[in-house]
Design an enzyme around this catalytic site. Sequence first.
Site, mmCIF file in Angstrom:
data_model
loop_
_atom_site.group_PDB
_atom_site.id
_atom_site.type_symbol
_atom_site.label_atom_id
_atom_site.label_comp_id
_atom_site.label_asym_id
_atom_site.label_seq_id
_atom_site.Cartn_x
_atom_site.Cartn_y
_atom_site.Cartn_z
ATOM 1 N N LYS A 1 0.831 -1.097 0.101
ATOM 2 C CA LYS A 1 -0.149 0.040 0.007
ATOM 3 C C LYS A 1 0.808 1.360 0.005
ATOM 4 O O LYS A 1 2.159 1.176 0.333
ATOM 5 C CB LYS A 1 -1.148 0.096 1.224
ATOM 6 C CG LYS A 1 -0.178 0.139 2.546
ATOM 7 C CD LYS A 1 -0.987 -0.387 3.636
ATOM 8 C CE LYS A 1 -0.354 -0.379 5.072
ATOM 9 N NZ LYS A 1 -1.132 -0.812 6.196
ATOM 10 N N TYR B 1 15.084 31.097 2.699
ATOM 11 C CA TYR B 1 14.049 31.755 3.351
ATOM 12 C C TYR B 1 13.991 32.264 4.798
ATOM 13 O O TYR B 1 14.650 31.633 5.517
ATOM 14 C CB TYR B 1 12.772 30.990 3.177
ATOM 15 C CG TYR B 1 12.179 30.651 1.599
ATOM 16 C CD1 TYR B 1 12.126 31.857 0.875
ATOM 17 C CD2 TYR B 1 11.977 29.420 0.953
ATOM 18 C CE1 TYR B 1 11.691 31.626 -0.569
ATOM 19 C CE2 TYR B 1 11.555 29.156 -0.115
ATOM 20 C CZ TYR B 1 11.075 30.445 -1.014
ATOM 21 O OH TYR B 1 10.750 30.398 -2.215
ATOM 22 N N ARG C 1 -10.610 0.001 14.942
ATOM 23 C CA ARG C 1 -10.426 0.746 13.705
ATOM 24 C C ARG C 1 -11.514 0.502 12.649
ATOM 25 O O ARG C 1 -12.367 1.019 12.405
ATOM 26 C CB ARG C 1 -8.901 0.894 13.118
ATOM 27 C CG ARG C 1 -8.478 1.690 12.079
ATOM 28 C CD ARG C 1 -7.234 1.544 11.838
ATOM 29 N NE ARG C 1 -6.717 0.342 11.106
ATOM 30 C CZ ARG C 1 -5.440 0.300 10.771
ATOM 31 N NH1 ARG C 1 -4.527 1.352 10.930
ATOM 32 N NH2 ARG C 1 -5.188 -0.621 10.058
ATOM 33 N N MET D 1 10.361 24.380 -0.411
ATOM 34 C CA MET D 1 9.461 23.417 -1.160
ATOM 35 C C MET D 1 10.205 22.326 -2.046
ATOM 36 O O MET D 1 9.970 21.188 -2.001
ATOM 37 C CB MET D 1 8.445 24.000 -1.840
ATOM 38 C CG MET D 1 7.139 23.007 -2.357
ATOM 39 S SD MET D 1 6.071 23.800 -3.425
ATOM 40 C CE MET D 1 5.309 24.735 -2.278
HETATM 41 C C1 LIG Z 1 -0.392 -1.762 6.936
HETATM 42 C C2 LIG Z 1 -0.853 -2.867 7.536
HETATM 43 C C3 LIG Z 1 0.054 -4.037 7.799
HETATM 44 C C4 LIG Z 1 1.497 -4.008 7.706
HETATM 45 O O1 LIG Z 1 2.018 -3.523 8.779
HETATM 46 P P1 LIG Z 1 3.567 -3.413 9.124
HETATM 47 O O2 LIG Z 1 3.730 -3.098 10.554
HETATM 48 O O3 LIG Z 1 4.115 -2.509 8.101
HETATM 49 O O4 LIG Z 1 4.222 -4.745 8.816
HETATM 50 C C5 LIG Z 1 -0.565 -5.302 8.095
HETATM 51 N N1 LIG Z 1 -1.929 -5.404 8.246
HETATM 52 C C6 LIG Z 1 -2.878 -4.438 8.058
HETATM 53 C C7 LIG Z 1 -4.284 -4.544 8.306
HETATM 54 C C8 LIG Z 1 -2.218 -2.934 7.710
HETATM 55 O O5 LIG Z 1 -3.165 -2.028 7.609
#
Ligand SMILES: *Cc1c(COP(=O)(O)O)cnc(C)c1O
Length: 366
Positions: free
Chosen positions: A37, A262, A134, A311
């Site tokens: 992700k 700056y 969550r 930036m």
């Molecule tokens: C991001 C995420 C992971 C990965 O976690 P790490 O600590 O980076 O290994 C695993 N499971 C879920 C549900 C996540 O959102």
Amino acid sequence: MNNHVTVLEIDGNALEHNLTYFKQKLNPKTKVLAVVKAFGYGSDGVQIAKFLEDKVDYYAVAYTHEGIALREAAVKTPILVLHPQIQNLQAIVKYRLEPNLYNFKIFDAFLKLADEAPLMNYPIHIKFNTGLNRLGFWHTDLPKILSELKQTNHIKVQSLFSHLAASEDLEEKDFTTNQINNFAHIVKQFYKHLGYEPMLHILNTSGVVNYPKAQFDMVRIGIGLYGFGNDTKETSALKNTHNLTSIISQIHLIKPGETVGYNRAFVAKEPTKSATIPVGHADGLSRKLGDKKGYVLINNQKAPIIGNVCMDMIMVNVTKIDCKEGDEVIIFNNQEMLQHIANISETIVYETLTAISQRVKKTLKL
Ligand SMILES: *Cc1c(COP(=O)(O)O)cnc(C)c1O
């Protein structure tokens, strides 16, 4: 085409090393889901997913469009979408992505879509909340989920999972053990009534490090793949995957009393040589790194960032460094530098990595 001189090089050998390192901690049968992700934690999820394709069992992304990008690059491995939204369910099916169904609103919406299509045994994943609060069904939702599942063969539960709230923190061992036990209890009831046994998974990277007994059928490795084990000993066994480099655009010779950048934040007390580097807060470097708190490496020497982070640029002090315009600049190329940047930025490495912006060119190298 992105031909920027500021480049994030993704080290393919390091990715493989880290993957192997975690596989060695696991039972041979435990599957590995690689979390790609957020552009592969600030790099390039597509390049990484293509590269690791025959070495992992699953991929996970947070959002649907991240999964679509993988499919459009012809990634064939199953892809779990951790946080799908109702308006994307059609796209999920179109791109053969597998949704996490975490409440009845999305569960029922997907079931309706599956019934209408109709789909046949479409793989879905069900998430339970065991304490992170969550996303996820509560254990009291079990009877209703089960009764809905028993009435359909349009969807099929590929896995049941949960997520730990503090797997890196051994002071929260009781809480985490309780989460794992709750999960085990939920899935036991699920198995008893469902008639088949979906895969189970609860561990992220630090979960694998600290609670390997809870590996169930699969583990979800994110940060560990990118070189961080949430603990100095683990991190030292891993290899850094994200290397950010640039080049010196210009060198200035500054007289005492003159200023740099700056707000005139840096005032030269002595004759000073500064180098301007084309990387700034829009590329992911926090403004907290200004005023000599952060540094880069030029010809193997530390050059502190002077003045404010702009930036698109930083200026660094190279008074004592033999260097010229066009020379290579290392912003980070090991875990210590990344951890230092995270500390100075008052954050964690997860944020430092994912902050690397899309403007930076990304290349996977072996
Ligand atoms: C991001 C995420 C992971 C990965 O976690 P790490 O600590 O980076 O290994 C695993 N499971 C879920 C549900 C996540 O959102």
